[in-house]
Design an enzyme around this catalytic site. Structure first.
Site, short mmCIF file in Angstrom:
data_model
loop_
_atom_site.label_atom_id
_atom_site.label_comp_id
_atom_site.label_asym_id
_atom_site.label_seq_id
_atom_site.Cartn_x
_atom_site.Cartn_y
_atom_site.Cartn_z
N GLU A 1 -3.79 -13.61 6.09
CA GLU A 1 -4.17 -12.52 5.18
C GLU A 1 -5.67 -12.57 4.86
OE1 GLU A 1 -1.11 -10.61 2.55
OE2 GLU A 1 -2.18 -11.83 1.09
N GLU B 1 -7.43 -11.12 7.85
CA GLU B 1 -7.28 -9.66 7.86
C GLU B 1 -8.18 -9.02 6.79
OE1 GLU B 1 -3.71 -6.30 7.73
OE2 GLU B 1 -3.33 -8.34 6.99
N CYS C 1 3.68 -9.92 0.52
CA CYS C 1 4.65 -11.00 0.33
C CYS C 1 5.94 -10.54 -0.34
CB CYS C 1 4.04 -12.12 -0.51
SG CYS C 1 2.59 -12.86 0.24
N GLU D 1 15.01 -7.75 3.12
CA GLU D 1 13.82 -7.94 3.96
C GLU D 1 14.18 -8.49 5.33
OE1 GLU D 1 9.44 -9.80 3.26
OE2 GLU D 1 11.09 -11.24 3.11
N GLU E 1 11.44 -4.71 11.84
CA GLU E 1 10.19 -5.36 12.24
C GLU E 1 10.25 -6.87 12.09
OE1 GLU E 1 9.24 -3.76 7.98
OE2 GLU E 1 10.54 -3.27 9.68
N CYS F 1 7.66 -14.43 -9.02
CA CYS F 1 8.93 -14.93 -8.49
C CYS F 1 9.65 -15.88 -9.44
CB CYS F 1 8.69 -15.64 -7.16
SG CYS F 1 7.87 -14.61 -5.93
#
Length: 561
Positions: free
Chosen positions: A276, A279, A296, A357, A362, A499
């Protein structure tokens, strides 16, 4: 300082928003179903009724405290009143308590606490179908007591409004609009409705049985990965102090269950930081698709796709830590054909949305699903109990190598602001105490719904936003759309505080629990020898080994036609 009298004792109060808060401050845990401090006052359950010196009964949750008030919380009238409410709720409630996933729910506890051991009324409500269409949660209207907690959470905290009241009187239900199934709505699977549900009306979609079957199959090698926020919550049901890091004890329990290998999703988080950051640097240079949004949180990704599709291209192409790790583990298995057993990857997560997820198209590599099953913290707790183990009595054991080593930066992925802090550490590439402290003081730590910060990178000011709770995400995205705000990097987590308060975590998650878990995550970081993801020697080795030339294939999402 003002004073009121509660049960003949003088009690001070300051800025408490209601009488209920003052009562609880005085050490009296008045029961409620519909009251949550972070939600609007609803006043529906009437369990928090109190009586004043004139005999007037009123709901303490909706009454503003006043100087000189005299109230009583447990008079014979109130005792009769509360017992009658519980009895009426039980009369119209499914009573399969012995097999309910929410065994020991708040309704059952209050019935026991208030001495309601007999229900005089017949349940004449028709049995309604259970909605099991969601990959994340199960909706059972037969156990709903119409407290409205889930309705207000979905609307006020998450800004989605999937659930609401329908019909009137005895026919009233909490359902999606037009009685659609959850899978037909814009539900993102965050599970926050389940967190506040006081009964078993909303529960976690269980994956325990298939995991037990895999563990018993000699033809399968079952590999576990443990998310960062799990370790500070899994001990809650075993008397372990709240917020204490129990990953060593959990590893010991998983080995006794039969897991072949046990790794740390923090390792996947280290890979996420590496990719990340790379990127983000590329986007800063090109100026395209800024701000970069983190990827995430699957609840956030789905929310963005549903509500703000124009920002979909701004979300990082990086897979989430669990998906990166799953793809890596499956790729390693493909490189060892001598291992005849099939590799089954089980993620232990604090999040219900992770269940959906792993099923996204993908998140398949070479036609194979990267992660096979997701178990929430609640589910793994139940499995430990099914085994007859007490987590508190187990001696801690180490995770397996080579993927059991991770940085402190990866550990704080479990709290809001943690991903941003980890990326900043990588960008500055300095693990000195002074630099780490400087990053922590930028304003990205803390539990505020929207946080902003600015740092200087290579002579350029980089603007950052950190958001938790999807209602706050909506506010921020609208500000970006209107041009009112401009950022380069935005971290979004669907659940408030991150989380540690995910939809798959043990409940109740009160203020003290949240604070303890929050503190526990940062303690793990402070005690870690490795502070930067780039300093993890196993990560360095992977880029020269199994990942060489496969970074895009294994660590990034690809458009699916």
């Amino acid at each position: 300082m003002k004073y009121m009298t509660i049960n003949n004792r003088r009690t001070a109060f300051t800025d408490e928003k209601n009488v209920l808060s003052v009562i609880r401050k005085a050490g009296i845990n008045l029961p409620t179903f519909c009251y949550h401090s972070e939600l609007s006052t609803y006043g529906a359950c009437r369990l928090c009724m109190v009586e004043d010196e004139r005999g007037r009964l009123f709901a303490s949750c909706s009454e503003v405290p006043k100087e000189g008030m005299v109230i009583y919380t447990n008079t014979p009238r109130l005792q009769h009143h509360r017992k009658m409410i519980i009895e009426l709720l039980l009369a119209s409630h499914c009573r399969d308590c012995t097999t309910c996933h929410a065994s020991g729910c708040q309704l059952q506890k209050l019935a026991s606490q208030l001495g309601v051991n007999y229900v005089r009324f017949t349940n004449n409500k028709p049995v309604m179908p259970i909605d099991e269409t969601s990959e994340a949660i199960v909706l059972d209207p037969n156990k709903c007591i119409l407290c409205g907690d889930c309705v207000r959470t979905c609307e006020e905290i998450q800004g989605i409004g999937v659930l609401d009241f329908a019909f009137r009187g005895s026919r009233m239900q909490v359902v999606p609009a037009f009685k659609r199934k959850l899978s037909e709505t814009e539900c993102v699977g965050c599970g926050q409705c389940r967190v506040v549900c006081p009964t078993g009306a909303i529960t976690i979609r269980q994956n325990i049985s298939p995991v037990w079957s895999a563990l018993a199959d000699p033809e399968k090698k079952v590999v576990a990965q443990i998310a960062p926020a799990v370790r500070v919550a899994v001990g809650d049901k075993f008397g372990i102090p709240k917020g204490e890091n129990s990953i060593g004890k959990l590893a010991a329990a998983l080995r006794r269950m039969g897991f072949d290998e046990i790794y740390d999703t923090n390792f996947g988080a280290d890979l996420t930081v590496m990719e990340e950051t790379k990127e983000f640097q590329e986007r800063l240079r090109s100026g395209e698709n800024l701000p970069l949004f983190t990827s995430c949180c699957p609840g956030w990704v789905k929310y963005c796709e549903n509500k703000f599709p124009e920002f979909r291209g701004h979300i990082s192409t990086c897979r989430s830590p669990q998906e990166m790790f799953g793809a890596l583990l499956k790729e390693e298995a493909r490189m060892h054909p001598e291992e005849t057993r099939k590799t089954v990857v089980v993620s232990i997560m604090p999040c219900t949305a992770k269940k959906g997820e792993i099923l996204r198209p993908e998140h398949r590599t070479e036609g194979e699903q990267d992660v096979d099953y997701v178990l929430t913290t609640v589910e793994i707790t139940r499995m430990i109990q099914e085994m007859g183990m007490d987590l508190s009595t187990l001696e801690p054991e180490a995770l397996d190598m080579p993927f059991g080593l991770a940085s402190g930066a990866a550990a704080i992925f479990g709290v809001t602001g943690g991903v941003t802090e980890a990326v900043l550490r990588r960008l500055l590439n300095d693990s000195s105490a002074e630099t780490l402290q400087e990053i922590s003081f930028t304003g990205i730590r803390g539990t505020d719904g929207i946080k902003e910060a600015a740092v200087t990178l290579d002579g350029r000011e980089v603007k950052i936003a950190v958001v938790n709770g999807l209602k706050n995400a909506e506010i921020l995205l609208n500000r970006i759309k209107s041009g009112e705000a401009k950022y380069d990097f935005v971290e979004v987590m669907a659940c408030k505080r991150g989380c540690i308060a995910g939809g798959g975590q043990p409940t109740p998650i009160g203020p003290r629990t949240k604070k303890a878990r929050f503190k526990g995550m940062y303690q793990i970081d402070s005690q870690a020898q490795i502070k930067l993801s780039s300093e993890n020697p196993i990560v360095k080795g992977l880029y020269d080994g199994i990942l060489k030339g496969k970074e895009k294939k294994l660590l990034h999402n690809h458009p699916v036609s």
